[in-house]
Design a protein around this motif. Structure first.
Motif, short mmCIF file in Angstrom:
data_model
loop_
_atom_site.label_atom_id
_atom_site.label_comp_id
_atom_site.label_asym_id
_atom_site.label_seq_id
_atom_site.Cartn_x
_atom_site.Cartn_y
_atom_site.Cartn_z
N ARG A 85 2.03 7.20 14.86
CA ARG A 85 2.75 6.71 16.03
C ARG A 85 3.97 5.85 15.65
NH1 ARG A 85 -2.64 6.89 17.02
NH2 ARG A 85 -3.31 7.88 18.94
N GLY A 86 4.65 6.29 14.59
CA GLY A 86 5.85 5.61 14.16
C GLY A 86 5.64 4.28 13.49
N GLU A 87 4.40 4.00 13.04
CA GLU A 87 4.08 2.74 12.38
C GLU A 87 3.54 3.01 10.98
OE1 GLU A 87 2.91 0.28 16.44
OE2 GLU A 87 1.42 0.55 14.87
N LEU A 88 3.92 2.15 10.03
CA LEU A 88 3.51 2.29 8.64
C LEU A 88 2.37 1.33 8.32
CD1 LEU A 88 3.93 3.30 5.70
CD2 LEU A 88 5.63 1.48 5.44
N THR A 89 1.29 1.86 7.77
CA THR A 89 0.16 1.05 7.31
C THR A 89 -0.09 1.34 5.84
OG1 THR A 89 -0.88 1.11 9.49
CG2 THR A 89 -2.26 0.46 7.64
N ILE A 90 -0.15 0.28 5.03
CA ILE A 90 -0.39 0.41 3.60
C ILE A 90 -1.72 -0.25 3.28
CG2 ILE A 90 0.46 -0.11 1.29
CD1 ILE A 90 3.27 -0.32 2.48
N HIS A 91 -2.66 0.51 2.74
CA HIS A 91 -3.98 0.00 2.39
C HIS A 91 -3.97 -0.46 0.94
CE1 HIS A 91 -6.28 1.44 5.98
NE2 HIS A 91 -5.19 2.17 6.10
N ILE A 92 -4.47 -1.68 0.71
CA ILE A 92 -4.47 -2.26 -0.62
C ILE A 92 -5.83 -2.90 -0.90
CG2 ILE A 92 -1.98 -2.65 -0.72
CD1 ILE A 92 -2.43 -5.46 0.25
N CYS A 101 1.70 -9.62 -0.77
CA CYS A 101 2.45 -10.35 0.26
C CYS A 101 3.61 -11.14 -0.35
CB CYS A 101 1.51 -11.28 1.03
SG CYS A 101 0.50 -10.44 2.28
N LYS A 102 3.41 -11.71 -1.52
CA LYS A 102 4.49 -12.43 -2.18
C LYS A 102 5.65 -11.50 -2.49
CE LYS A 102 5.32 -15.94 -5.72
NZ LYS A 102 6.66 -15.45 -6.06
N THR A 103 5.33 -10.30 -2.95
CA THR A 103 6.37 -9.31 -3.21
C THR A 103 7.05 -8.89 -1.92
OG1 THR A 103 5.20 -8.48 -5.16
CG2 THR A 103 6.84 -7.02 -4.16
N MET A 104 6.26 -8.68 -0.87
CA MET A 104 6.84 -8.27 0.41
C MET A 104 7.79 -9.33 0.95
SD MET A 104 5.55 -5.26 1.09
CE MET A 104 5.62 -4.95 2.85
N THR A 133 -6.12 -6.86 8.74
CA THR A 133 -4.78 -6.31 8.86
C THR A 133 -3.76 -7.44 8.95
OG1 THR A 133 -4.89 -6.17 11.28
CG2 THR A 133 -5.64 -4.26 10.04
N TYR A 134 -2.62 -7.22 8.30
CA TYR A 134 -1.53 -8.19 8.26
C TYR A 134 -0.28 -7.52 8.83
CZ TYR A 134 -4.71 -10.18 4.78
OH TYR A 134 -5.82 -10.68 4.14
N HIS A 135 0.27 -8.09 9.88
CA HIS A 135 1.48 -7.54 10.50
C HIS A 135 2.67 -8.35 10.02
CE1 HIS A 135 -1.83 -6.25 13.14
NE2 HIS A 135 -1.09 -5.18 13.35
N LEU A 136 3.52 -7.69 9.24
CA LEU A 136 4.66 -8.35 8.62
C LEU A 136 5.96 -7.88 9.26
CD1 LEU A 136 3.67 -8.11 4.85
CD2 LEU A 136 2.92 -9.78 6.57
N ARG A 144 9.22 -3.50 10.36
CA ARG A 144 7.84 -3.93 10.50
C ARG A 144 6.94 -3.08 9.61
NH1 ARG A 144 7.08 -7.17 15.11
NH2 ARG A 144 8.86 -7.17 16.54
N VAL A 145 5.86 -3.68 9.11
CA VAL A 145 4.89 -2.96 8.30
C VAL A 145 3.53 -3.62 8.51
CG1 VAL A 145 5.21 -4.37 6.24
CG2 VAL A 145 4.40 -2.01 6.00
N ARG A 146 2.50 -2.83 8.33
CA ARG A 146 1.13 -3.34 8.43
C ARG A 146 0.44 -3.15 7.07
NH1 ARG A 146 -0.42 -0.07 11.81
NH2 ARG A 146 -0.08 -1.25 13.73
N LEU A 147 -0.13 -4.23 6.54
CA LEU A 147 -0.98 -4.14 5.36
C LEU A 147 -2.43 -4.19 5.83
CD1 LEU A 147 0.77 -6.66 2.92
CD2 LEU A 147 1.17 -4.19 3.14
N GLU A 148 -3.29 -3.46 5.14
CA GLU A 148 -4.70 -3.45 5.53
C GLU A 148 -5.58 -3.40 4.29
OE1 GLU A 148 -7.72 -0.91 8.47
OE2 GLU A 148 -5.54 -0.80 8.72
N THR A 149 -6.69 -4.13 4.36
CA THR A 149 -7.67 -4.11 3.28
C THR A 149 -9.06 -4.10 3.89
OG1 THR A 149 -8.24 -5.15 1.16
CG2 THR A 149 -7.88 -6.62 3.02
N ALA A 150 -10.07 -3.79 3.08
CA ALA A 150 -11.43 -3.66 3.61
C ALA A 150 -12.44 -4.20 2.60
CB ALA A 150 -11.76 -2.20 3.93
N VAL A 151 -13.49 -4.85 3.11
CA VAL A 151 -14.55 -5.41 2.27
C VAL A 151 -15.90 -5.11 2.92
CG1 VAL A 151 -13.16 -7.25 1.25
CG2 VAL A 151 -14.33 -7.65 3.43
N GLY A 152 -16.96 -5.18 2.10
CA GLY A 152 -18.30 -4.96 2.60
C GLY A 152 -19.01 -6.27 2.88
#
Length: 231
Positions: A85-92, A101-104, A133-136, A144-152
């Protein structure tokens, strides 16, 4: 996130919602005579084992962002890259969030100066069910970009980004309070909405929706010089 046995950094079914299943209606509603319009929603869900990254080139400015990130941290830094939907999500990976985030923020070709939101999401069917999720926003380039990560649940730890984005302070505390995600390196990780002695995490999908006895144990308002200091 789950380990990557191939060493390629590719996302697995535990980390990213994979394509196949469909959820219909708001909160799974169907055939209710709902006239709000929400009942007609159809949301595609990824299916396990299927590659979920969007084929590159991605289009717009998305390729520039991904290329700059990989140049700074290596190709393995992006576990999945999705355009929807025209949005970028990067999973890290959860332990790389602060570095990314420091690099971004600091890279001249990126300049994402603002973290407008840190949000938690719970996908109970996944092993790494707790997503952050982090909306930058880049004020310089109007991107705009979205970063996303996941944990158990066995190790719900994510690197805090408060040293990079001070605005994330209370937002990380809310994600901790509601979902139980522990932000390693946060200067004062305590509950922010619920009482300090509250048991459980109210926005997890397996948390009871009602019938919870609300009891504030030993309720007492201390004098100003003994209250918690937010510094």
């Amino acid at each position: 996130m789950s380990a990557d046995p191939t060493g390629t950094g590719a996302a697995g079914p535990d980390d990213v919602q994979p394509v196949g299943m469909q959820h219909k209606g708001l909160f799974g509603v169907s055939d209710t005579g709902d006239t709000s319009g929400f009942g007609g929603l159809v949301q595609a869900q990824p299916s396990a084992g299927e590659i979920v990254s969007t084929p590159e080139p991605l289009g717009e400015y998305f390729d520039e962002i991904v290329a700059a990130l990989r140049e700074a941290h290596g190709d393995e830094i992006t576990r999945a890259v999705i355009v929807d939907r025209g949005e970028l999500t990067i999973h890290i990976a959860p332990d790389r969030v602060a570095d990314v985030c420091k690099t971004m923020r600091d890279d001249e070709s990126l300049r994402f100066e603002l973290c407008s939101s840190v949000s938690g999401v719970d996908y109970p069917d996944q092993r790494n069910r707790l997503h952050v999720t982090y909306h930058l926003t880049s004020m310089t380039y109007r991107r705009r970009v979205r970063l996303e990560t996941a944990v158990g649940l066995d190790n719900p730890t994510v690197a805090s980004v408060t040293a990079v984005y001070p605005t994330a302070d209370w937002q990380e505390r809310e994600a901790y309070d509601m979902f139980g995600v522990v932000f390693e390196g946060h200067p004062h990780l305590t509950r922010i909405l619920m009482p300090d002695d509250w048991e459980g995490f109210p926005q997890r999908k397996d948390y009871p929706l009602g019938g919870i006895a609300v009891e504030y144990k030993g309720a007492h308002i201390p004098p100003p010089d003994e209250r918690r200091a937010y510094k």
